[in-house]
Design a protein around this motif. Structure first.
Motif, PDB file in Angstrom:
ATOM      1  N   ALA A  45      28.190  54.026  45.231  1.00 43.06           N
ATOM      2  CA  ALA A  45      26.838  54.458  44.848  1.00 43.06           C
ATOM      3  C   ALA A  45      26.862  55.721  44.007  1.00 43.06           C
ATOM      4  O   ALA A  45      25.977  55.952  43.194  1.00 43.06           O
ATOM      5  N   SER A  46      27.897  56.552  44.196  1.00 42.65           N
ATOM      6  CA  SER A  46      27.977  57.811  43.454  1.00 42.65           C
ATOM      7  C   SER A  46      28.674  57.654  42.110  1.00 42.65           C
ATOM      8  O   SER A  46      28.859  58.629  41.391  1.00 42.65           O
ATOM      9  N   GLY A  47      29.048  56.424  41.760  1.00 41.68           N
ATOM     10  CA  GLY A  47      29.608  56.190  40.440  1.00 41.68           C
ATOM     11  C   GLY A  47      31.107  55.973  40.389  1.00 41.68           C
ATOM     12  O   GLY A  47      31.653  55.691  39.321  1.00 41.68           O
ATOM     13  N   VAL A  48      31.806  56.112  41.513  1.00 45.81           N
ATOM     14  CA  VAL A  48      33.241  55.837  41.521  1.00 45.81           C
ATOM     15  C   VAL A  48      33.426  54.327  41.393  1.00 45.81           C
ATOM     16  O   VAL A  48      32.853  53.556  42.178  1.00 45.81           O
ATOM     17  N   PRO A  49      34.203  53.856  40.423  1.00 43.68           N
ATOM     18  CA  PRO A  49      34.330  52.409  40.184  1.00 43.68           C
ATOM     19  C   PRO A  49      35.223  51.725  41.219  1.00 43.68           C
ATOM     20  O   PRO A  49      36.329  51.254  40.927  1.00 43.68           O
ATOM     21  N   VAL A  50      34.738  51.641  42.440  1.00 39.97           N
ATOM     22  CA  VAL A  50      35.488  51.032  43.542  1.00 39.97           C
ATOM     23  C   VAL A  50      35.421  49.514  43.423  1.00 39.97           C
ATOM     24  O   VAL A  50      34.354  48.938  43.203  1.00 39.97           O
ATOM     25  N   GLU A  51      36.555  48.867  43.588  1.00 40.52           N
ATOM     26  CA  GLU A  51      36.617  47.411  43.623  1.00 40.52           C
ATOM     27  C   GLU A  51      37.229  46.977  44.937  1.00 40.52           C
ATOM     28  O   GLU A  51      38.149  47.623  45.451  1.00 40.52           O
ATOM     29  N   GLY A  52      36.718  45.885  45.521  1.00 40.87           N
ATOM     30  CA  GLY A  52      37.261  45.388  46.773  1.00 40.87           C
ATOM     31  C   GLY A  52      36.164  44.979  47.721  1.00 40.87           C
ATOM     32  O   GLY A  52      34.978  44.977  47.374  1.00 40.87           O
ATOM     33  N   ALA A  53      36.544  44.662  48.926  1.00 40.31           N
ATOM     34  CA  ALA A  53      35.586  44.200  49.920  1.00 40.31           C
ATOM     35  C   ALA A  53      36.174  44.398  51.307  1.00 40.31           C
ATOM     36  O   ALA A  53      37.388  44.572  51.481  1.00 40.31           O
ATOM     37  N   ARG A  54      35.310  44.350  52.298  1.00 40.29           N
ATOM     38  CA  ARG A  54      35.750  44.459  53.684  1.00 40.29           C
ATOM     39  C   ARG A  54      36.708  43.319  54.020  1.00 40.29           C
ATOM     40  O   ARG A  54      36.482  42.166  53.653  1.00 40.29           O
ATOM     41  N   GLY A  55      37.786  43.650  54.718  1.00 36.76           N
ATOM     42  CA  GLY A  55      38.754  42.658  55.098  1.00 36.76           C
ATOM     43  C   GLY A  55      39.776  42.347  54.022  1.00 36.76           C
ATOM     44  O   GLY A  55      40.730  41.603  54.256  1.00 36.76           O
ATOM     45  N   TYR A  56      39.594  42.920  52.855  1.00 36.79           N
ATOM     46  CA  TYR A  56      40.514  42.658  51.746  1.00 36.79           C
ATOM     47  C   TYR A  56      41.238  43.926  51.316  1.00 36.79           C
ATOM     48  O   TYR A  56      42.465  43.987  51.249  1.00 36.79           O
ATOM     49  N   GLY A  57      40.473  44.989  51.061  1.00 37.51           N
ATOM     50  CA  GLY A  57      41.048  46.243  50.617  1.00 37.51           C
ATOM     51  C   GLY A  57      40.274  46.800  49.435  1.00 37.51           C
ATOM     52  O   GLY A  57      39.388  46.132  48.884  1.00 37.51           O
ATOM     53  N   TYR A  58      40.606  48.019  49.054  1.00 30.96           N
ATOM     54  CA  TYR A  58      39.872  48.697  47.994  1.00 30.96           C
ATOM     55  C   TYR A  58      40.833  49.335  47.000  1.00 30.96           C
ATOM     56  O   TYR A  58      41.937  49.772  47.359  1.00 30.96           O
ATOM     57  N   THR A  59      40.374  49.405  45.774  1.00 34.62           N
ATOM     58  CA  THR A  59      41.131  50.072  44.718  1.00 34.62           C
ATOM     59  C   THR A  59      40.165  50.582  43.668  1.00 34.62           C
ATOM     60  O   THR A  59      38.986  50.216  43.667  1.00 34.62           O
ATOM     61  N   VAL A  60      40.650  51.429  42.776  1.00 37.90           N
ATOM     62  CA  VAL A  60      39.880  51.913  41.632  1.00 37.90           C
ATOM     63  C   VAL A  60      40.698  51.623  40.393  1.00 37.90           C
ATOM     64  O   VAL A  60      41.817  52.122  40.252  1.00 37.90           O
ATOM     65  N   GLN A  61      40.149  50.819  39.494  1.00 41.60           N
ATOM     66  CA  GLN A  61      40.881  50.432  38.296  1.00 41.60           C
ATOM     67  C   GLN A  61      40.561  51.313  37.102  1.00 41.60           C
ATOM     68  O   GLN A  61      41.394  51.530  36.243  1.00 41.60           O
ATOM     69  N   ALA A  62      39.319  51.807  37.022  1.00 45.48           N
ATOM     70  CA  ALA A  62      38.926  52.620  35.871  1.00 45.48           C
ATOM     71  C   ALA A  62      39.233  54.083  36.135  1.00 45.48           C
ATOM     72  O   ALA A  62      39.358  54.529  37.270  1.00 45.48           O
ATOM     73  N   ALA A  63      39.375  54.845  35.043  1.00 43.70           N
ATOM     74  CA  ALA A  63      39.677  56.277  35.172  1.00 43.70           C
ATOM     75  C   ALA A  63      38.484  57.031  35.727  1.00 43.70           C
ATOM     76  O   ALA A  63      37.341  56.710  35.448  1.00 43.70           O
ATOM     77  N   ILE A  64      38.763  58.034  36.539  1.00 47.50           N
ATOM     78  CA  ILE A  64      37.729  58.945  37.040  1.00 47.50           C
ATOM     79  C   ILE A  64      37.950  60.267  36.335  1.00 47.50           C
ATOM     80  O   ILE A  64      38.992  60.895  36.487  1.00 47.50           O
ATOM     81  N   THR A  65      36.979  60.689  35.549  1.00 45.35           N
ATOM     82  CA  THR A  65      37.219  61.817  34.668  1.00 45.35           C
ATOM     83  C   THR A  65      36.638  63.132  35.165  1.00 45.35           C
ATOM     84  O   THR A  65      37.049  64.190  34.706  1.00 45.35           O
ATOM     85  N   LEU A  66      35.681  63.087  36.078  1.00 38.26           N
ATOM     86  CA  LEU A  66      35.051  64.325  36.525  1.00 38.26           C
ATOM     87  C   LEU A  66      35.613  64.764  37.868  1.00 38.26           C
ATOM     88  O   LEU A  66      35.655  63.970  38.805  1.00 38.26           O
ATOM     89  N   PRO A  67      36.034  66.006  37.987  1.00 37.64           N
ATOM     90  CA  PRO A  67      36.499  66.506  39.283  1.00 37.64           C
ATOM     91  C   PRO A  67      35.304  66.790  40.186  1.00 37.64           C
ATOM     92  O   PRO A  67      34.167  66.876  39.725  1.00 37.64           O
ATOM     93  N   PRO A  68      35.530  66.942  41.499  1.00 38.85           N
ATOM     94  CA  PRO A  68      34.435  67.284  42.405  1.00 38.85           C
ATOM     95  C   PRO A  68      33.839  68.644  42.035  1.00 38.85           C
ATOM     96  O   PRO A  68      34.533  69.539  41.556  1.00 38.85           O
TER      97      PRO A  68
END
Length: 219
Positions: A45-68
């Motif tokens: 929801a905050s814009g991190v390009p999370v991919e995956g689902a419950r029971g499968y796993g999660y990853t981020v494929q696109a670059a995250i350019t902004l630091p916290p």
């Protein structure tokens, strides 16, 4: 580990592009799997390009350019006000971006804060006038940079102007210009513009008609 630090840790882990199960992340961070599921929803929801689902796993494929970012209450309030005005702007793309950005910020605000900001609202009453003025900002800024004359209608009266400067005062944007119609400087609120049209002619700085001359007169 508090929620804010946990979200940061999860983001850093997901950046490697590999698949991470909720169970493994929960064990490493000392929280429940259900908490990880909620955290993944928050990151998405905050814009991190999370991919995956419950029971499968999660990853981020696109670059995250902004630091916290760590924002003070005053900085968060300033951002709130700016988004509130821009979100009601007639500039469709920017208004939409303001709304999605507000949603992303709301999604990652700490739940345990005693001073959690109210949900972002969009311009009504106090900020509606500022929002209306945003529609003319790109054209005026471009004309100032290019030294291009504008024809502006204010209160039913047309003015051929040399736009010189934009200023912000009390939630209202104003423009300082030399009016070739009246032969004098003109300072006006851009939310009061009824019509604006770029003219084909350019202008150069002339004695008595520059921004420095305007400021000297005000001082």
């Amino acid at each position: 580990m508090n929620r804010k630090d946990r979200l940061y840790a999860l983001t850093q882990r997901l950046r490697d592009g590999r698949l991470h199960t909720a169970e493994a992340m929960a064990q490493d961070l000392g929280v429940s799997v259900r908490t990880i599921y909620r955290d993944m929803e928050t990151l998405a929801a905050s814009g991190v390009p999370v991919e995956g689902a419950r029971g499968y796993g999660y990853t981020v494929q696109a670059a995250i350019t902004l630091p916290p970012l760590n924002l003070t209450e005053a900085e968060l309030e300033a951002l709130h006000l700016a988004l509130a005005a821009l979100g009601a702007s007639p500039l469709t793309e920017q208004a939409s971006a303001a709304r999605t950005l507000a949603a992303k910020i709301d999604a990652v605000l700490p739940e345990d804060s005693d001073s959690r900001a109210a949900p972002f609202g969009f311009a009504t009453a106090a900020f509606a006038e500022a929002a209306r003025g945003f529609a003319h900002m790109p054209a005026i800024r471009a004309a100032i940079r290019a030294r291009q004359k504008l024809r502006v209608t204010l209160n039913g009266v047309g003015h051929d102007l040399r736009p010189l400067h934009l200023d912000y005062f009390g939630r209202i944007w104003t423009c300082v210009a030399w009016s070739e119609t009246t032969g004098d400087f003109l300072s006006f609120r851009i939310d009061r513009i009824e019509d604006l049209r770029p003219l084909p002619s350019l202008f150069v700085g002339e004695p008595g008609r520059t921004l420095a001359d305007w400021r000297a007169r005000q001082g």
